[in-house]
Scaffold this motif. Sequence first.
Motif, PDB file in Angstrom:
ATOM      1  N   LEU A 197      -0.291  11.945  10.353  1.00 18.86           N
ATOM      2  CA  LEU A 197       0.000  11.880  11.785  1.00 18.86           C
ATOM      3  C   LEU A 197       0.055  13.286  12.382  1.00 18.86           C
ATOM      4  O   LEU A 197      -0.527  13.559  13.431  1.00 18.86           O
ATOM      5  N   GLN A 198       0.733  14.187  11.686  1.00 17.91           N
ATOM      6  CA  GLN A 198       0.859  15.567  12.189  1.00 17.91           C
ATOM      7  C   GLN A 198      -0.472  16.283  12.220  1.00 17.91           C
ATOM      8  O   GLN A 198      -0.777  17.009  13.161  1.00 17.91           O
ATOM      9  N   ARG A 199      -1.297  16.053  11.161  1.00 18.30           N
ATOM     10  CA  ARG A 199      -2.605  16.693  11.113  1.00 18.30           C
ATOM     11  C   ARG A 199      -3.464  16.280  12.300  1.00 18.30           C
ATOM     12  O   ARG A 199      -4.335  17.011  12.743  1.00 18.30           O
ATOM     13  N   GLY A 200      -3.204  15.084  12.842  1.00 21.87           N
ATOM     14  CA  GLY A 200      -4.008  14.570  13.954  1.00 21.87           C
ATOM     15  C   GLY A 200      -3.665  15.160  15.303  1.00 21.87           C
ATOM     16  O   GLY A 200      -4.330  14.868  16.279  1.00 21.87           O
TER      17      GLY A 200
ATOM     18  N   ASP B 264       5.848   9.417   3.586  1.00 19.86           N
ATOM     19  CA  ASP B 264       5.385  10.811   3.550  1.00 19.86           C
ATOM     20  C   ASP B 264       3.906  10.960   3.904  1.00 19.86           C
ATOM     21  O   ASP B 264       3.528  11.812   4.706  1.00 19.86           O
ATOM     22  N   ASP B 265       3.076  10.112   3.288  1.00 25.25           N
ATOM     23  CA  ASP B 265       1.633  10.236   3.476  1.00 25.25           C
ATOM     24  C   ASP B 265       1.257  10.040   4.952  1.00 25.25           C
ATOM     25  O   ASP B 265       0.474  10.812   5.511  1.00 25.25           O
ATOM     26  N   PHE B 266       1.847   9.015   5.577  1.00 21.94           N
ATOM     27  CA  PHE B 266       1.561   8.761   6.989  1.00 21.94           C
ATOM     28  C   PHE B 266       2.029   9.929   7.865  1.00 21.94           C
ATOM     29  O   PHE B 266       1.301  10.378   8.753  1.00 21.94           O
TER      30      PHE B 266
ATOM     31  N   ASN C 299       0.793  -1.248   0.000  1.00 20.93           N
ATOM     32  CA  ASN C 299       0.000   0.000   0.000  1.00 20.93           C
ATOM     33  C   ASN C 299       0.821   1.293   0.000  1.00 20.93           C
ATOM     34  O   ASN C 299       0.252   2.372  -0.158  1.00 20.93           O
ATOM     35  N   PHE C 300       2.118   1.225   0.247  1.00 19.31           N
ATOM     36  CA  PHE C 300       2.952   2.435   0.224  1.00 19.31           C
ATOM     37  C   PHE C 300       3.786   2.461  -1.058  1.00 19.31           C
ATOM     38  O   PHE C 300       4.160   1.417  -1.572  1.00 19.31           O
ATOM     39  N   PRO C 301       4.098   3.670  -1.561  1.00 16.57           N
ATOM     40  CA  PRO C 301       4.987   3.752  -2.726  1.00 16.57           C
ATOM     41  C   PRO C 301       6.385   3.247  -2.357  1.00 16.57           C
ATOM     42  O   PRO C 301       6.868   3.507  -1.260  1.00 16.57           O
ATOM     43  N   ILE C 302       7.012   2.521  -3.294  1.00 15.14           N
ATOM     44  CA  ILE C 302       8.350   1.980  -3.036  1.00 15.14           C
ATOM     45  C   ILE C 302       9.395   3.025  -3.418  1.00 15.14           C
ATOM     46  O   ILE C 302       9.417   3.503  -4.554  1.00 15.14           O
TER      47      ILE C 302
END
Lengths: 139, 247
Positions: free
Chosen positions: B113-116, B107-109, B95-98
């Motif tokens: 995470l920060q937005r939360g 990056d996406d996580f 599910n993550f870009p390699i």
Amino acid sequence: MARRPYPQEVDRFKWWIADPHFNRPYYLDYIARESTCIFIALYTILFVWGLGALASGPEAFAGFMGAMQSGWGLALQLVILAFALYHTVTWFMLAPQGMKPLRMKNGKRVPATRVMQVLYGAFAAATVVTLLLVWVLLP
Amino acid sequence: MTVQNRQIEVLRYDPERDETPRFETFTVPCKEEWVVLDALTYIKDELDPSLTFRWSCHMAVCGSCGMQVDNKPTLSCKAFVRDYGEKIRVEPLANFPIERDLVISQDDFMEKLQRGRPWIIPEQKREVEDGPYVQTPMQLDDIKEHTMCINCLLCYAACPVYALERDFVGPAALTLMYRYNADSRDAGWDERREVFAGHGGVWECSFVGACSDVCPKHVEPATAIQKGKMDSAVDYFTRFLMPGGGK
């Protein structure tokens, strides 16, 4: 050196037959649990149909009862019952996971098995009450 | 000490050369007590120094070495080779870009995470001289398992919702948000509401439950998210039905 990440995509329709080696087949279990709700909906439709027949008069209701008591009607109800039971049991299994911890008097958490016991107890009690009502009310 | 040759089939991707990832198989003389991470280290030291993977602590604490081992999201430092067959397939987390070989882009996580806002947002800020924010052992016990996350991202690799719905904030970040929302010292619900309960939040979760299965720290993300749905529902009704928004 520029980044060029390679995206990993899954098939929108076939993801649930993928084979991740979880401790149990979570994706298949999920699809089975959720799709069996169709049978609950089907029974609701039968029920509404019955209510409609009842409202239309004794002849219509006799027709409905006839259909329900025919071989096909009984078979359909048995199939619905089987899937409805599967749906119920799988949701009961999930219930302790979806709850805030209940605490006993000594402050310890109520164990998941106790939550399940209460659910099955309530289920059994509701079934017994329904059967009693049918037994009392049927001519 | 027994040594047994095993075929380690590794997914390779070199962003400068490869159009698509490809498998490469290495024969590795594995000792009985080795984990998959040891086998990868052997490949890097003895067979192909270009093999790229993340690791740090080698003891299931840092959360760096998550990979698909035989198609299951796993910490490679916790995956003993003796528990697998003669051939072991190692791929980057699903599910993550390699980025390269076994390294995925986080990056996406990180952004989610920060937005939360996963930190204590107190009702009233205390200064150092006021002392710490205190909590009873039972208040801690209410959220204890959800505080153990090591951000290894195995839950994201196991989650079919994250695979299909890229806006989904995802198991680990939502669990951390729940952990702070439910913390007796926290009053940050309103600040987290939009990310937690809005588009991409807890309601995207359909309770497949695989996240809790793969979690190496028994954080129970599936449970945290269902409890978060309950909080969100209560919040919705108190805000719209109660006079003064339930305040």
